[in-house]
Scaffold this active site. Sequence first.
Site, PDB file in Angstrom:
ATOM      1  CE  LYS A 221      -4.415  -1.696   1.697  1.00 29.59           C
ATOM      2  NZ  LYS A 221      -5.404  -1.738   2.788  1.00 29.59           N
ATOM      3  NE  ARG A 255      -7.991  -8.602   1.331  1.00 24.64           N
ATOM      4  CZ  ARG A 255      -7.746  -7.752   0.331  1.00 24.64           C
ATOM      5  NH1 ARG A 255      -6.816  -6.820   0.457  1.00 24.64           N
ATOM      6  NH2 ARG A 255      -8.438  -7.838  -0.788  1.00 24.64           N
TER       7      ARG A 255
END
Length: 273
Positions: A221, A255
């Site tokens: 991210k 995740r």
Amino acid sequence: MTINCKGNLIDLTTPKVMGILNVTPNSFFDGGKHKSDKEILNQVENMLREGATFIDIGAYSSKPKAEFVSEKEELERILPVIQSILKQFPETILSVDTFRSEVAKVCVENGVAMINDISAGSLDENMFQIIAKYKVPYVMMHMRGTPQTMQSLTNYDNIVKEMIFYFSEKVAKATSLGITDLILDPGFGFAKTLEQNYEVLQNIELFQMLELPILVGISRKSMIYKVLNSNPNDALNGTTILNTIALMKGAKILRVHDVKEAVECVKLMQNLH
């Protein structure tokens, strides 16, 4: 700490890894990468071989300002993938990343074991009823607004305190409906500035007061690559570092796009007592 996935009791005492399978053409990292049935099945096989406990399928990109996708299109993208995976790998524990109750319903009826909702029921008031009816584990993420508006909704007095209040309200509503298998996701990158993402990570152990497993989705991210002045392709090392910190602070599910490295994090952490 266990969750029940279609009769399989998954023990989260040892943290588990959830592999990301995007079937969107526009995901921030791997959009459009897995187009054909063969490529999708190869990717799933790789993630299972590398140690993924769950495979999380998403057909609606939730990156900031992502374009709208109709419910019909979301189902058209996702259903053939679910059916293909379960035909080839019937033991796979599939999770579907959706905030729509009808999509969740159809997916569960087609063999999906878990629902991962970025809005924790806020974007579809029927979601809690569907989860309660089908009794599947439910990942509730913290977010404000929608993927299109969330980046303008980052004004908090005390972000961690407000998130704990948000989760406690959601948990109370879910448990009142008989939903028992709940997982909390702090929602890194969703309605949070760069600094706020790190503040949440710094204090993630505080969410343990809710006595529920915590899922962390930090993989590749912008909170990593913006700090390092790089890009998603070069963010694996940063992902591994932050995943390790999350595990040290009590995360139970990672995740990730890169299963092998996350599984190695978990294995190495198991040797620290």
